[in-house]
Design a protein around this motif. Structure first.
Motif, short mmCIF file in Angstrom:
data_model
loop_
_atom_site.label_atom_id
_atom_site.label_comp_id
_atom_site.label_asym_id
_atom_site.label_seq_id
_atom_site.Cartn_x
_atom_site.Cartn_y
_atom_site.Cartn_z
N ILE A 171 -74.22 0.84 61.42
CA ILE A 171 -74.67 2.00 60.67
C ILE A 171 -73.50 2.55 59.86
O ILE A 171 -72.32 2.29 60.17
N VAL A 173 -72.14 6.09 58.44
CA VAL A 173 -72.30 7.54 58.45
C VAL A 173 -71.78 8.08 57.12
O VAL A 173 -70.61 7.92 56.77
N PRO A 175 -71.03 11.31 54.77
CA PRO A 175 -70.76 12.73 55.03
C PRO A 175 -71.56 13.66 54.13
O PRO A 175 -71.01 14.33 53.25
N SER A 199 -65.38 1.79 65.05
CA SER A 199 -65.58 2.68 63.89
C SER A 199 -64.44 2.53 62.92
O SER A 199 -63.29 2.40 63.32
N VAL A 200 -64.76 2.61 61.63
CA VAL A 200 -63.69 2.65 60.63
C VAL A 200 -64.17 3.43 59.40
O VAL A 200 -65.29 3.24 58.92
N THR A 201 -63.31 4.33 58.95
CA THR A 201 -63.58 5.05 57.71
C THR A 201 -62.94 4.31 56.56
O THR A 201 -61.85 3.75 56.70
N GLY A 205 -65.13 7.24 51.88
CA GLY A 205 -65.44 8.42 52.69
C GLY A 205 -66.50 8.19 53.75
O GLY A 205 -66.75 9.07 54.57
N THR A 207 -68.14 6.19 57.13
CA THR A 207 -67.63 5.58 58.36
C THR A 207 -68.58 4.47 58.79
O THR A 207 -69.77 4.72 59.02
N ILE A 209 -69.86 2.25 61.56
CA ILE A 209 -69.90 2.20 63.02
C ILE A 209 -70.70 0.97 63.42
O ILE A 209 -71.87 0.83 63.03
N SER B 199 -62.36 12.09 55.29
CA SER B 199 -62.76 11.51 56.58
C SER B 199 -61.69 10.56 57.08
O SER B 199 -61.09 9.83 56.29
N THR B 201 -61.14 7.91 60.68
CA THR B 201 -61.42 7.47 62.04
C THR B 201 -60.11 7.24 62.76
O THR B 201 -59.13 6.77 62.16
N ILE B 209 -63.95 14.66 60.10
CA ILE B 209 -64.43 14.97 58.75
C ILE B 209 -64.04 16.41 58.44
O ILE B 209 -64.43 17.33 59.17
#
Lengths: 218, 218
Positions: A171, A173, A175, A199-201, A205, A207, A209, B199, B201, B209
Motif C-alpha cells: 500500500i 500512504v 499524506p 516501510s519507506v518514504t 512524500g 510512504t 508499506i 514525511s 520513515t 509526517i
C-alpha cells in the motif's frame, strides 16, 4: 504455491482508497488523481500507456514490480467500470482502451456475468459471480503457476484480506485527508499481525508499506 | 505570533489515534502501547520519566522537539484521565505522578471545572470549560510569548484542526490496523492543503509526517 499480491494501492491518511461519486469522468470520484500523483510521475506509468518519460526513482522501482511474475488479475466491478446493476449493453470494455496494461486473463467480479472479452495484447476479461475463494481458484488455474494480483478496488482488496487470501500487500500512504469514499481497512482489526512489514518514504512524500506473509517468502 | 503545535501524535493506518475502552489500566484502551512503541524506545521518553537509556536515532531527534519553545499545553479531559462526567473527588491529578513532564501551565478542557492543581516541576493544571479559541487565548496568555502545544487526545486535536488553529502538526503513522477507537481525521477533508508536508520513515517502521502552515515558518 503461487502467491496472491496487491500492488501500488494508494490509501489516504484517513484510510480511504477511492473517493465518493465514481463516474465515467471520475474513476476515483472526488479524489480525482490526487491519490495516484506519485504513480503518474513514474516511468512505469508512462510505459504502461505506451509513452516515454516519467521518473526512475524509488517510486518507479517499487511500482514496476507490479507485473513481474503475475499470471492473472482479479478485480472488482467498480475497478472495471462505473456502471452498477445489470449491464445495459456489452460495449464497455474497461477504462484502458483496446490494449489494457494487464496482458493476462483478468477476472472481473460481478453479480451480472457476461461473455468474456478478448482484448489486444493478451488481456482477456472474464466476468464471474464468485466468492473470493472460488475466484482465486479460477485465477490460479488461468495463471499457470504464476502469481495472482488482486487489482482493487478497496472493497475487493478488503474482502480478500478478510478471507486471509493475500500474501503480499503493497500500500502507498498518501499524506492527504480524503474525508469520504471507500475505506480499505474496515473490519480488518489486527490484520497487520499476519505480515512482516517494511516501510519507506520517497521524495514524492508518499510512504510505501509492504506487508508480506512471513512464510510466503514474498 | 506564537505558534500552535501538535507533536508525537501516533495514528494507525486506519486513522485511529487511540483505542476503544479507556480505563485506569489502559489509557489508550485496546490499543495498549502499540501506537507508541516507537516512542517508548527513544531516549526522550526515558528522560521524560527521569530514566536513562533509550535510542538516539531519528525517532528520538524528532520526538525531542516536543518541549522546545513551548510555554503552555492544552489537553482534552480524556488525556488527563479516564473519568467521565462530574468529578467524584479531586484526588486524580493525571497519569504522570507528582512531577509531570510538561513543566508549564496545562489547560485541561472539561465541562466540569475544578480548582487548579500545582504539581512539582512547574506543571500547573487548570480546568476550563471553553471553546478552542477561548482556551487558546488563555493558554497564549499563560505561555508568555512561547508556543502552545495541543497535547491530545484525538478529539481535542480534531477540534483545533477544525477551527483552523494549528500551525504545526506532527503525526506518526504506525503500520497497524487498530480497527476501533477514536479517529483523528473525521470531518477534516482536505485539511492537508493548509500545510506544507514533509514525511520520513525511520528504522522503527513508523512514518513521521509533519504538516506546517506555510506562512508560519514553523
Amino acid at each position: 504455491m503461487s502467491r496472491v499480491r496487491v500492488h501500488n494501492f494508494s490509501v489516504s491518511l484517513d484510510g480511504f482508497a477511492t473517493g465518493e461519486g465514481q463516474s465515467l469522468d471520475a474513476p476515483f470520484g472526488h479524489a480525482g488523481g490526487r491519490l495516484h500523483e506519485w504513480f503518474f510521475q513514474t516511468r512505469s506509468f508512462h510505459e504502461m500507456r505506451g509513452e516515454s518519460g516519467g521518473g526512475a526513482g524509488v517510486d518507479d522501482a517499487v511500482a514496476n514490480t507490479w507485473a513481474t511474475g503475475i499470471g492473472a488479475e482479479i478485480m472488482g466491478r467498480n475497478k472495471f467500470g462505473p456502471q452498477r446493476g445489470p449491464w445495459e449493453n456489452h460495449e464497455w470494455t474497461g477504462w484502458w482502451g483496446p490494449n489494457p496494461p494487464f496482458h493476462t486473463p483478468v477476472f472481473v467480479l460481478t453479480h451480472y456475468p457476461r461473455p468474456s472479452v478478448e482484448m489486444e495484447g493478451g488481456t482477456t476479461f472474464h466476468f464471474i459471480d464468485a466468492t473470493p475463494e472460488e475466484a482465486l481458484r479460477q485465477a490460479r488455474e488461468a495463471a499457470g503457476g504464476l502469481d495472482v494480483r488482486i487489482g482493487g478496488g478497496p472493497s475487493t482488496v478488503r474482502e480478500f484480506l478478510a478471507a486471509d487470501l493475500i500474501d503480499h500487500l503493497h500500500i502507498v500512504v498518501v499524506p492527504m485527508v480524503l474525508g469520504r469514499g471507500v475505506r480499505l481497512w474496515d473490519g480488518l482489526e489486527g490484520v497487520d499481525k499476519r505480515f512482516g512489514i517494511e516501510s519507506v518514504t520517497t521524495p514524492s512524500g508518499v510512504t510505501h508499506i509492504t506487508m508480506r506473509r512471513a512464510e510466503s517468502g514474498g
